[in-house]
Design a protein around this motif. Sequence first.
Motif, mmCIF file in Angstrom:
data_model
loop_
_atom_site.group_PDB
_atom_site.id
_atom_site.type_symbol
_atom_site.label_atom_id
_atom_site.label_comp_id
_atom_site.label_asym_id
_atom_site.label_seq_id
_atom_site.Cartn_x
_atom_site.Cartn_y
_atom_site.Cartn_z
ATOM 1 N N LEU A 126 0.877 -1.223 -0.033
ATOM 2 C CA LEU A 126 0.109 -0.077 0.006
ATOM 3 C C LEU A 126 0.879 1.219 0.025
ATOM 4 C CD1 LEU A 126 -2.945 -0.891 2.605
ATOM 5 C CD2 LEU A 126 -2.953 -0.996 0.054
ATOM 6 N N MET A 127 1.905 1.343 0.814
ATOM 7 C CA MET A 127 2.574 2.510 1.028
ATOM 8 C C MET A 127 3.439 2.703 -0.447
ATOM 9 S SD MET A 127 2.321 3.965 3.585
ATOM 10 C CE MET A 127 1.148 3.838 4.966
ATOM 11 N N VAL A 128 3.951 1.730 -0.843
ATOM 12 C CA VAL A 128 4.728 1.973 -2.255
ATOM 13 C C VAL A 128 3.728 2.617 -3.210
ATOM 14 C CG1 VAL A 128 4.647 0.067 -3.926
ATOM 15 C CG2 VAL A 128 6.976 0.810 -2.809
ATOM 16 N N THR A 129 2.691 2.028 -3.287
ATOM 17 C CA THR A 129 1.515 2.646 -4.241
ATOM 18 C C THR A 129 1.243 4.156 -3.996
ATOM 19 O OG1 THR A 129 0.749 0.361 -4.240
ATOM 20 C CG2 THR A 129 -0.742 2.220 -4.890
ATOM 21 N N PHE A 130 1.249 4.464 -2.427
ATOM 22 C CA PHE A 130 0.700 5.967 -2.148
ATOM 23 C C PHE A 130 1.958 6.739 -2.556
ATOM 24 C CE2 PHE A 130 -2.148 3.959 1.622
ATOM 25 C CZ PHE A 130 -3.076 3.773 0.729
ATOM 26 N N LEU A 132 7.451 4.618 1.436
ATOM 27 C CA LEU A 132 6.816 5.728 0.673
ATOM 28 C C LEU A 132 7.649 6.554 -0.050
ATOM 29 C CD1 LEU A 132 3.651 6.678 1.107
ATOM 30 C CD2 LEU A 132 4.626 8.392 2.742
ATOM 31 N N LEU A 133 8.632 7.067 0.378
ATOM 32 C CA LEU A 133 9.613 7.882 -0.046
ATOM 33 C C LEU A 133 10.291 7.194 -1.488
ATOM 34 C CD1 LEU A 133 11.610 10.158 0.115
ATOM 35 C CD2 LEU A 133 13.009 8.592 1.531
ATOM 36 N N ILE A 134 10.438 5.890 -1.501
ATOM 37 C CA ILE A 134 11.181 5.318 -2.594
ATOM 38 C C ILE A 134 10.167 5.354 -3.916
ATOM 39 C CG2 ILE A 134 11.822 3.023 -3.487
ATOM 40 C CD1 ILE A 134 13.052 2.512 -0.730
ATOM 41 N N PRO A 173 2.316 -3.198 -8.730
ATOM 42 C CA PRO A 173 1.994 -3.155 -7.256
ATOM 43 C C PRO A 173 0.677 -2.077 -6.966
ATOM 44 C CG PRO A 173 4.234 -2.592 -7.400
ATOM 45 C CD PRO A 173 3.449 -2.603 -8.905
ATOM 46 N N ASN A 174 0.629 -1.221 -7.726
ATOM 47 C CA ASN A 174 -0.450 -0.092 -7.698
ATOM 48 C C ASN A 174 -1.885 -1.050 -7.856
ATOM 49 O OD1 ASN A 174 -1.861 2.083 -7.534
ATOM 50 N ND2 ASN A 174 -1.328 2.929 -9.798
ATOM 51 N N LEU A 175 -1.950 -1.876 -8.802
ATOM 52 C CA LEU A 175 -3.076 -2.695 -9.121
ATOM 53 C C LEU A 175 -3.413 -3.283 -8.024
ATOM 54 C CD1 LEU A 175 -5.351 -3.196 -11.179
ATOM 55 C CD2 LEU A 175 -3.893 -5.204 -12.121
#
Lengths: 431, 330, 271, 210
Positions: free
Chosen positions: C236-240, D145-147, D175-177
Amino acid sequence: MTLQSRTSRNAFWPGFRLAVYGMMFGIVFSSSAVLSQEATAEVDNASTMLAPMLAPAAPGNVTVEDAPNDAGHAVIVTFSQSQAPADGQALVLGYEIYRSLARSGPWKKVGAVPSDVDVTASLIYKDAGGSDKSSDDYLPTETDLFYRVRAVTADSTLYSDSEVSAPAQAVGQWWNSGRNPVFFFVLFFTLLTLYFLRVAKQRGDSLYIRPLAGIDAVDEAIGRATEMGKPILYVLGLGTASDIATIASFTILGRVARKVAEYQTDVIVPCYDPIVFTIAQETVRTGYMDAGRPDAYRDDQVYFVTQAQFAYVAAVNGTILRDRPATNIYLGKFYAESLILAETGAIAGSIQIAGTDEIAQLPFFVVACDYTLIGEELYAASAYLGREPLLLGALKAQDYAKAVIVVLAILGVIMSGLGYEGFAKAFEAVG
Amino acid sequence: MIQALFLSPVFSPLFSPLFSVVSHGLGPVFSWIFWILFVAGVGWVFWRTIKGREVERRVIFLMMGLTVAGAVLTGIVLPVQETVVVRNIFDTIENLEEGDKVLLSLDYDPSGAPELQPMAIAVSQHCLEKKLKICYMTLWGTGGAMIADVITAIRPDFPELVYGEDYCNVGYRAGNEAVLKVIATDFRKTFPTDVSGIVLDSLPMMTGVTACPDFSYIVAIGSGRPGIKEWVEYVVEPSGALMGSGAAAVSAPQLYPYYPQQMNGMMGGSKGASEYEKMLRRGYPKYGEFRAQATEIMGPQTVAHVFLMLLIIFANISFFLAKKRKGASA
Amino acid sequence: MNRKVMIPIASIIVFIGFLLLKFDFEAVDSSQALWDAFIVTAGGFLTLMIFSFLYRDNPFYKFAEHLYVGVSAAYWMCVGFWSNIVQQAIPHLSPWLSEALDQPFLGYKWDYWIPIAFGLLLLTRLLPDSLKIGWLSKWTLAFIVASTAGLLMTANLKANFISQISSTMSLPLLPDWTGFGDFVSNFDLSYGGQFIKMLSNWVIVVGVISGLVYFFFSKEHTGWFGRVSRLGIWVLMVTFGASFGYTVMGRVSLLVGRLTFLFRDWAGIIS
Amino acid sequence: MKRQIPLALVFIFGWLMLALYFIPLEGAQKVNENMLDWTSIIGIFALALGIWSLITVNLDRIKHKKRDWQYSFITLFGLFGMIIFGLKFGGENSMFQGQESYMFRHFFNDILIPIYSTMFSLLAFFIASAAYRAFRARSALASILLIGAIIVMIRFFPFVAEYTRPVADWILNVPNLAAKRAIWMGVGLGIVATGLKVILGIERAYMGRD
């Protein structure tokens, strides 16, 4: 002890980060080396032909069936294509579908289908006519319909018609079987919920739910507001009463209003949608009544602002900077304004709790707010705040449904992997 | 003079691979002031960072404003890299034949206009160059004004156009998805007349158009709901019409899954629009003289990105320095 | 004279100055020219007023904010009243009223009385409390909430739930698998390559499942369960982060649009 | 009575609307479609309540000389001015042509749209300050989040973009999906659960108590 654990974390995370960066660049460079420039497709347009003189072969086997799962104004026409052109016959470009209420006509063109390269394949056309009697394209229900298919070519004088189909009727159905998966799930979930409601009634509030930081923060926030002698700002977002996220937010608002009344602080609720405004007024008033302080409620705590997105934002921003609420709670539907509100709140130094099911806005809340309820957590929040047995029971049902889904998903992936496509298909809702 | 200095052989090798500077009226005079302020500001933020102090929010606001303003005034133009996703739309239109009909749906409001209007203009120009016939429509109440703006923008370059023969505007109908559901199979049911009340049958270019698939190509340019997603769901999937799209940068990631099955190309934000403008300029050199709106936006955007990246880097430096200091003192 | 008087007067003088600057004295239609000049000048001033919020809350921002609220509330009320009551309901309710409002009468439809009745019930809230019929308005609220809940439950279920499950299930975890040897000899990191395709599908399936595990409320996130849910929150965080990064572009372009307006149309610094 | 009737209404209409979804018959679908019309008509009555609230709140502010009461005049001035321009009477030549009138349309399009776009463009500033504050590698989650943000942002730079775009695209697609699907499924369940709670009358904060 704590010191030790902290140092070990410190030693671990930078190393981990480094590894991630390294991997990232590894992937970047290796993949970019392999990626080639885009390919350009050459179009072969060297096909000029002599004009053929003969009409094409006629399409055949026109069969008409009632279209399933509809209100009875559509049929499905199936026909086989014309045979491949013989010498001198024109190439068929497509097929026009004609409908009539009598075998002899008059015929009305209802649509067209392009021809398929594979002429042995049958083609299907769904004739979905209008349901309005005055409409030009009205398709009467439970009346005999006749269909004819015409093969057309580039030359408008060269065409050939099929035989007229046997009569068929469009009939309305009582049940949309394409939506069966939805029905079974609703049924399953309702039963599950009813079961857990029973369990909850027997066991009271002893059902375990894991702590949720954002929710615990709500209680703290109300306490903090009381200490500071400042109000709480509750924003229901831009949703209308027909957004379930807003309905979920009402329940939380009710609990917040009750606590606020108990602690003798203020809650301010500026509203965007007029229906939401009316309901919010009722909710807050009820909260005050439940706390036994109906007199403390004032009508100007919950007020309507405007129905224009950014005018609303401008007004809420003003409120945040002028009233300096101790806590801002944003729960409901939010769009582009999410970050404007959250950053203004950060400027004012308020504690901020946000929650929405709008995925596109979640990143902004996550970045700018102290606590964020992600998607489903918003829906679960009301059970947390009230800890009423019934709400907890419903939450349990939700969890069990989720467990079933996870198991089904894993099973489904395995089944598809083994080549049983039907398993996944069974979950597809059509129409 | 200043401009000459900027473009002088001494400096140009420094800048030319990075960006080219176009004349912008008084802009260059201001731009230098802005650039100096920008560099000084970044330096100051960096200094604060090293000192281990947080930078105040207002300073960041000011810097952001200066960065974008400076870039707007300088008129930076960056090299644009073409991608296949946009290329596909260009090629589809390039390969259509004279007289083919294209449906252009502009589903956005003034806030989406900076990103999306350039797409609408570039696609319209391209279609008209290819002598295709354009039908404009919109699903947004505010879209009517957008269509009018596009038409006023392109009209002077094509004085010979005749309304109803070469292009038409059917305007807005309320109903969101419902409109799409209907026009997928019956265009006239929702649009019996054009925007000014002329019956569609009396417009020569609309003869033979009964449903969406009768258009050789549909380009849906939209920034929200109803928009591209609804076009795909209610028009492309049931009717199999050929569609390309232009999306606001915000919604583009959500729409990626539809490419290439449901739509054969997509322009994402100003980046996509500027790519299209570049292709158009290459294919039709006369557009070199016109304003390429999206390309103009791309420069400031990239500078703002650089600034944002610097900010994030500074933020992390200050964070690690603070942690180190804390560790040393503890 | 104190500041409270000086500031508005000074602003009005500056405004009129700009208006004169923008006014086209050679225009044929002078009222149109005045309006055009007014639009540009007012647009520029209002833009600056809103931007001034970034420094801090101030009288100029308050002015723009209050004006915007009043005008937009009235605008939406007029538009809503016109399209929903006058154009939609009245042509089905009364020939007399439709004639008075210039609408064609479309024949009686009794079902339009339902919302009108509920709407009138809602208005009982405005009556004084002493009449004690304000509670009737709750009927309307009950009607709206219940029917939309029933209506949206199923629609959302299909789009957000059933179809997501089935499309996750049908992801092949070994796309185009032709044997291990083939996989190694054709090792390819491009999109078309088997490795990336497989990796993508695995990531989706594992991501979805671990994400769902993260949303479990009845179990403590410890042990293997905790690890899976942690993976879920990472995805979730990577997406956000990615969505945030992606959005920057669009937001800056809005600012570019506003600044271009200020510099070009309003101040005339650039051509 | 006061309590039972609303609950009965909830029960009847809730289950009715739920059932109609599965019945494709014409009459059933008509009701389904009309529901939205009905809600929007009721919405206008609610809007009247809303406008009433806006007016009373502002009048109250002026009356009691609360903070910033002077600005309430501006709100009321804008409100009534716009309502007057939105009136329609006096035939074809009058100034009052309802929504067609010159002032009504242009005041909104030409004066208020600038405010609208400017409010929207404030986001560019806020995005910068939010990024400065939040994108620090404080914890594992913050680092991730930063990456994610950095990879996607680099995507827009010339030169570097060539190398990072595939990775950025991959993140935005894959990953978004996955994340979206997980959230969607949870939300879908939450929606059904909330809907059921409403229909079963468990969730009724919105209805008040008496």
